[in-house]
Design an enzyme around this catalytic site. Sequence first.
Site, mmCIF file in Angstrom:
data_model
loop_
_atom_site.group_PDB
_atom_site.id
_atom_site.type_symbol
_atom_site.label_atom_id
_atom_site.label_comp_id
_atom_site.label_asym_id
_atom_site.label_seq_id
_atom_site.Cartn_x
_atom_site.Cartn_y
_atom_site.Cartn_z
ATOM 1 C CG ASP A 138 -14.565 -5.850 -9.705
ATOM 2 O OD1 ASP A 138 -14.599 -5.235 -10.774
ATOM 3 O OD2 ASP A 138 -14.101 -7.015 -9.617
ATOM 4 C CB THR B 214 -14.529 -4.407 -21.357
ATOM 5 O OG1 THR B 214 -14.149 -5.028 -20.125
ATOM 6 C CG2 THR B 214 -14.427 -5.392 -22.498
ATOM 7 N N PRO B 215 -13.798 -1.845 -23.683
ATOM 8 C CG PRO B 215 -12.188 -1.092 -25.175
ATOM 9 C CD PRO B 215 -12.430 -2.131 -24.130
ATOM 10 C CG HIS C 70 -7.632 -10.780 -14.450
ATOM 11 N ND1 HIS C 70 -7.399 -9.540 -14.973
ATOM 12 C CD2 HIS C 70 -8.546 -10.601 -13.463
ATOM 13 C CE1 HIS C 70 -8.141 -8.645 -14.326
ATOM 14 N NE2 HIS C 70 -8.844 -9.262 -13.415
ATOM 15 C CG ASP D 177 -14.951 -10.239 -21.272
ATOM 16 O OD1 ASP D 177 -14.567 -11.383 -20.976
ATOM 17 O OD2 ASP D 177 -16.070 -9.788 -20.977
ATOM 18 C CG HIS E 131 -12.070 -4.868 -13.427
ATOM 19 N ND1 HIS E 131 -11.607 -5.334 -14.639
ATOM 20 C CD2 HIS E 131 -11.496 -5.666 -12.484
ATOM 21 C CE1 HIS E 131 -10.799 -6.359 -14.442
ATOM 22 N NE2 HIS E 131 -10.706 -6.589 -13.144
ATOM 23 C CD GLU F 236 -10.313 -13.849 -10.824
ATOM 24 O OE1 GLU F 236 -10.270 -13.682 -12.060
ATOM 25 O OE2 GLU F 236 -11.078 -13.197 -10.078
HETATM 26 C C1 6MZ Z 1 -11.917 -11.360 -13.980
HETATM 27 C C2 6MZ Z 1 -13.058 -9.353 -13.835
HETATM 28 C C3 6MZ Z 1 -13.123 -9.483 -12.432
HETATM 29 O O1 6MZ Z 1 -14.524 -3.678 -18.032
HETATM 30 O O2 6MZ Z 1 -16.990 -3.348 -17.853
HETATM 31 N N1 6MZ Z 1 -13.681 -8.214 -14.176
HETATM 32 N N2 6MZ Z 1 -12.466 -10.300 -14.602
HETATM 33 N N3 6MZ Z 1 -11.957 -11.548 -12.656
HETATM 34 C C4 6MZ Z 1 -12.561 -10.644 -11.836
HETATM 35 N N4 6MZ Z 1 -12.609 -10.917 -10.513
HETATM 36 C C5 6MZ Z 1 -13.702 -10.663 -9.653
HETATM 37 N N5 6MZ Z 1 -13.744 -8.391 -11.955
HETATM 38 C C6 6MZ Z 1 -14.088 -7.620 -13.028
HETATM 39 O O3 6MZ Z 1 -15.623 -3.819 -15.799
HETATM 40 C C7 6MZ Z 1 -16.268 -5.066 -15.542
HETATM 41 C C8 6MZ Z 1 -15.528 -6.196 -16.197
HETATM 42 O O4 6MZ Z 1 -14.239 -6.377 -15.558
HETATM 43 C C9 6MZ Z 1 -13.877 -7.752 -15.571
HETATM 44 C C10 6MZ Z 1 -15.016 -8.517 -16.242
HETATM 45 O O5 6MZ Z 1 -14.723 -8.700 -17.605
HETATM 46 C C11 6MZ Z 1 -16.189 -7.547 -16.059
HETATM 47 O O6 6MZ Z 1 -17.209 -7.721 -17.025
HETATM 48 P P1 6MZ Z 1 -15.634 -3.101 -17.234
HETATM 49 O O7 6MZ Z 1 -15.420 -1.643 -16.908
#
Ligand code: 6MZ
Length: 355
Positions: free
Chosen positions: A291, A104-105, A205, A143, A18, A208
Amino acid sequence: MDLLTYCKRLPKIELHAHLTGSLSDATVLQLLEVKREQLGEHHLPDSAEVTIRQGHNRSLEECFKVFGILHYLSDSLEAVENITRNVIQEFAADNVWYLELRTTPKHIPGKMTKKQYMDTVLKVVRSEMEHNKITVRLLLSVDRSRGVEDAHTTLALAKHYRVSTEYKDLVCGLDVSGNPHVGSLLDYIPVLEEAKKCGLKLAVHLAEVPNEDEVQAILNAGLVDRIGHGTFLHPGSGGTQDHLTVVRNKLIPLEICLSSNVKSGTVKTVEQHHFARWKELKHPLIICTDDKGVFCTTLSEEYYLCAKTFSLPEEDIQDLCLQAVEATFMNQKEKTILRQTVQNELKSLQGKLLM
Ligand code: 6MZ
């Protein structure tokens, strides 16, 4: 060479990253500095609030608070440009040869539209690919906490890029992510159906956290190309035999995020991670960071952690790189080229690992 050096030298493929969660400490500090200049000291988060230092954990709920802070810090097109550039360069420096980045746009009234956000990301991707030895593709993230209407606007944008002359080669699909405790994936099935009809690949996802109804509905819909996490799918880790059978029969690859799952507490220890159960079944598994900023890791360190914890022989470690190539959302022609170059590099590394 020792195991960590070996993992750094591997030609790696990252399929679950992400964008905002991948921000390094250095980038967070830059963003904080910009905000400090604009606003003064007031109401600024401490950088320690944003990353997880080595050895520290944070619950999933706390992680989602961190994403909120990171979104606040990167709420201008200039910031989006910087974070995208830094993240791509950091993956390239970690010897990641192919990166499927997801984001996420964002529509922030008065600051950016979703299209401006994505155009900015894509422009940087294009230019960074010219300056670094890395190929990057984009997944637009839906999202699940933002509602179905929002998902439709993201889908419309993805469809737009698929037929645009400028970026159709860079946008390959949709990701469905977001806080798994908020909303229901069932509501998003029509969006996924339409995306699939338009030729978009889907990484979702799933499981999880435990949620049998969602897993059942999503697997029944038969739309998913790759599963993010899949923590509670295997009957040995809280899933069911039926789910296991579907995922196995369809050979749906699982995106494995060891540090993320352990640090966010959905899996107790790396040793108990579902990776081991699925590996026993020879199921396609892809090692990913999720992440890298928030969980304080790199893809090399994830390979290292996996190889060390599960005592993988060199052949299995190399095989993980090749499995990742097969699971990319590239077309067959591109995949053949990537496979060949990865295989050549792996061959040159063979026998160099001191166990
Ligand atoms: C679910 C996750 C995540 O999109 O703003 N995101 N969604 N589970 C996880 N496990 C830890 N880790 C990240 O990147 C951040 C976004 O990625 C998703 C969430 O929607 C988070 O706000 P972007 O670039």
